[in-house]
Write an enzyme that holds these catalytic residues in place. Structure first.
Site, PDB file in Angstrom:
ATOM      1  N   SER A 140      45.733  32.491  42.639  1.00  0.00           N
ATOM      2  CA  SER A 140      44.612  33.425  42.742  1.00  0.00           C
ATOM      3  C   SER A 140      43.354  32.802  43.328  1.00  0.00           C
ATOM      4  CB  SER A 140      44.286  34.004  41.359  1.00  0.00           C
ATOM      5  OG  SER A 140      45.352  34.799  40.894  1.00  0.00           O
ATOM      6  N   THR A 158      39.654  34.802  40.439  1.00  0.00           N
ATOM      7  CA  THR A 158      39.570  36.021  41.245  1.00  0.00           C
ATOM      8  C   THR A 158      38.136  36.404  41.585  1.00  0.00           C
ATOM      9  OG1 THR A 158      41.689  36.801  40.392  1.00  0.00           O
ATOM     10  CG2 THR A 158      40.234  38.452  41.337  1.00  0.00           C
ATOM     11  N   ASP A 198      44.663  42.135  40.410  1.00  0.00           N
ATOM     12  CA  ASP A 198      45.226  40.780  40.359  1.00  0.00           C
ATOM     13  C   ASP A 198      46.716  40.863  40.034  1.00  0.00           C
ATOM     14  OD1 ASP A 198      45.815  38.081  39.896  1.00  0.00           O
ATOM     15  OD2 ASP A 198      43.843  37.697  39.050  1.00  0.00           O
ATOM     16  N   HIS A 252      52.423  37.698  33.784  1.00  0.00           N
ATOM     17  CA  HIS A 252      52.707  36.302  33.440  1.00  0.00           C
ATOM     18  C   HIS A 252      53.377  36.182  32.073  1.00  0.00           C
ATOM     19  CE1 HIS A 252      51.229  34.044  36.782  1.00  0.00           C
ATOM     20  NE2 HIS A 252      49.980  34.472  36.682  1.00  0.00           N
ATOM     21  N   GLU A 283      29.726  36.939  18.391  1.00  0.00           N
ATOM     22  CA  GLU A 283      30.583  37.967  17.794  1.00  0.00           C
ATOM     23  C   GLU A 283      31.578  37.399  16.786  1.00  0.00           C
ATOM     24  OE1 GLU A 283      33.179  41.819  19.419  1.00  0.00           O
ATOM     25  OE2 GLU A 283      32.617  40.195  20.781  1.00  0.00           O
ATOM     26  N   HIS A 293      54.077  33.979  40.167  1.00  0.00           N
ATOM     27  CA  HIS A 293      53.713  34.904  41.232  1.00  0.00           C
ATOM     28  C   HIS A 293      54.891  35.127  42.163  1.00  0.00           C
ATOM     29  CE1 HIS A 293      49.225  33.558  40.800  1.00  0.00           C
ATOM     30  NE2 HIS A 293      49.667  34.245  39.767  1.00  0.00           N
ATOM     31  N   ASP A 313      45.674  40.208  45.223  1.00  0.00           N
ATOM     32  CA  ASP A 313      45.643  38.837  45.711  1.00  0.00           C
ATOM     33  C   ASP A 313      47.049  38.311  45.981  1.00  0.00           C
ATOM     34  OD1 ASP A 313      46.151  39.004  42.999  1.00  0.00           O
ATOM     35  OD2 ASP A 313      44.825  37.356  42.428  1.00  0.00           O
ATOM     36  N   HIS A 314      48.001  38.751  45.170  1.00  0.00           N
ATOM     37  CA  HIS A 314      49.392  38.296  45.297  1.00  0.00           C
ATOM     38  C   HIS A 314      50.275  39.240  44.501  1.00  0.00           C
ATOM     39  CE1 HIS A 314      49.013  36.950  41.179  1.00  0.00           C
ATOM     40  NE2 HIS A 314      47.902  36.312  41.527  1.00  0.00           N
ATOM     41  N   HIS A 332      36.653  33.267  36.237  1.00  0.00           N
ATOM     42  CA  HIS A 332      38.057  33.210  36.643  1.00  0.00           C
ATOM     43  C   HIS A 332      38.149  33.114  38.162  1.00  0.00           C
ATOM     44  CE1 HIS A 332      42.103  34.900  37.539  1.00  0.00           C
ATOM     45  NE2 HIS A 332      42.431  34.336  36.398  1.00  0.00           N
TER      46      HIS A 332
END
Length: 508
Positions: A109, A173, A59, A329, A235, A442, A366-367, A171
């Site tokens: 994405s 992706t 990704d 990012h 958790e 991106h 993806d990009h 997500h």
């Protein structure tokens, strides 16, 4: 001017940086001749039927990220870096994919995932639907759903299928493999607006459980979207941000288990110890959701304890390295590049466990991102290091790695920050950017597509991104292009045990 340029090159490339073997012209000639011999061998095309498909998706792994990760890998192995090879570099066929969405020059994405998984380009922010769907508008979805190569593999050939990701399993992706949504952010019904709920649209986590209930393996994160609102996390029971988000009161993990055929064993794990303790010979379905999934280095011996011998894979697998994107990012190049190296490690492991005779492996992104490195750095310069010069405008040093935009934009006393005063090698260092943004964006350039195995030569030039799953489906005799297949070449029923072994090793 030419003299000055030559002097500059002499300064940047002193003889001590050049390995002795590279001073001999015969070294480069021999290397080129070996590459030529390998290229000529590729004329004997591998036209076998692909019994197994593996798609590795980095990704945000643009070409500049691939190059920088290659150098990092080499430097982690105590080399200069540039001469290193990533596992994906060894794939014999390379293409470029155009990543634009139907309504976006620079993509997101979700639209890209729809392209490389479903074979159809789509609008940004939408998942598993055609460009007839407008983002956020539930009422535009009906009749516009498109199916993925994962579904093609399951329905047409009965293959074992799986998704492994270092992001949430909901997500954008990975979720285009199973979901159809007018908004990539509708992880659970708790994130959906009232009009979408009233319009009958389903959240992505629910679709994970209901749309293709026979997905054999799902590994990733984002478990809070599977549990009722305010249910404490297993958790982190005292942390409110990790509590369940569902408004319908459903426990989707329980629903996932109950939907399996009688006599089949469906295991749910939420940490590494549980994953490694699995009895693979008694597991038919696996759902693993951690809070912070990662491609970790771990203990290789421990991971390989899950390997089993015998049998052949009959499988389709999607594996995503999503944290590359997250690092970029945030402007944290060190995190992004280390994630890319870890993804490449998984690619190498899959390569060693499979054969080019029956397994088509594809690696792509993806990009891209607005990430770059430059500054006339000398051979072997630390990839996270400084350029060998100062700016001839503000007289300050700068790192080789920079971003076009993002959170690394800093002005100190009215001037660009002096990076020599900060720890630019720290994992959390945010590389300087030209434009201030809270999140880096991106990039819009093409991404690389690396291919190995049966029909890999179909990925050969500059393609629209949505071509990728069609080429893979052709190779595996699934989907719409099956005229070249016959009963003798059609893949057999899957053998799940070695497939589980492959997934477990990849995730370790």
């Amino acid at each position: 001017m030419k003299v000055l340029f030559v002097l500059l090159l002499a300064q940047l490339c002193p003889a001590s940086l050049v390995p002795e073997r590279e001073k001999d012209p015969e070294y480069w000639r021999r290397q080129a001749q070996e590459t030529l011999r390998n290229a000529l061998r590729l004329q004997r095309l591998n036209q076998n039927v692909a019994k197994n498909l593996i798609l590795f998706l980095g990704d945000g792994m643009g070409v500049s990220t691939v190059t920088a990760a290659r150098i990092l890998k080499g430097q982690l192995q105590h080399g200069q870096g540039e001469e290193s090879l990533l596992e994906m570099d060894k794939f014999p066929f390379v293409a470029l994919a155009k990543t634009y969405n139907t309504n976006a020059q620079v993509p997101d994405s979700a639209g890209t995932a729809t392209a490389y998984l479903c074979g159809v380009k789509a609008n940004e922010g939408t998942l598993g639907v055609s460009a007839g769907v407008t983002r956020d508008r539930c009422n535009t979805t009906k009749g516009q759903e498109v199916t993925s190569i994962l579904r093609w593999a399951k329905e047409a050939a009965g293959k074992a299928v799986g998704i492994v990701t270092t992001t949430r399993v909901t997500h954008a992706t990975p979720s285009a493999a199973y979901a159809h949504s007018a908004n990539r952010d509708w992880y659970s019904d708790g994130e959906m607006p009232p009009d979408a709920l009233e319009g009958g649209c389903k959240d992505i986590a629910r679709q994970l459980v209901e749309n293709i209930p026979e997905i054999e393996v799902i590994l990733g994160g984002g478990r809070k979207y599977m549990f009722p609102k305010n249910v404490s996390d297993v958790e982190y029971p005292h942390e409110e941000k990790h509590r369940g988000t569902r408004l319908d009161g459903r426990n989707l993990v329980q629903a996932w288990q109950e939907a399996k055929p009688r006599g089949k064993v469906a295991e749910y794990v939420w940490h590494r110890r549980g994953l490694l303790a699995l009895n693979l010979s008694r597991t038919d379905f696996l759902l693993g959701e951690s809070l912070h999934p990662r491609m970790q280095k771990g203990n290789k011996g421990e991971c390989e304890a899950g390997k089993r011998k015998g049998g052949q894979y009959r499988a389709a697998l999607g594996s995503a390295g999503g944290r590359i994107d997250h690092g970029h990012h945030e402007g944290k190049a060190k995190q992004a590049l280390h994630e890319a190296v870890e993804l490449d490690r998984a690619i190498g492991l899959a390569t060693r466990l499979t054969s080019t005779q029956d397994t088509l492996s594809v690696v792509t992104a993806d990009h891209s991102h607005v990430f770059t490195f430059g500054g006339y750095t000398p051979r072997g310069n630390p990839i996270f290091g400084l350029a060998p010069m100062q700016s001839d405008v503000d007289r300050k040093p700068f790192t080789s790695i920079l971003y076009g935009n993002g959170p690394g934009y800093k002005i100190v006393a009215g001037e660009r920050e002096n990076v020599s005063a900060v720890d630019f090698a720290h994992a959390d260092y945010q590389a300087q950017s030209a434009v201030p943004l809270r999140q880096e964006t991106h990039g819009g350039e093409d991404v690389a597509v690396f291919a190995r195995g049966p029909m890999a030569h179909l990925l050969h030039g500059v393609h629209e991104q949505n071509y990728i799953p069609h080429a893979m489906a052709y190779a595996a005799c699934i989907g719409s292009n099956r005229g070249h297949c016959n009963a003798a070449t059609r893949p057999a029923t899957p053998l799940l045990l070695p497939f589980f072994s492959l997934l477990l090793l990849l995730f370790c």
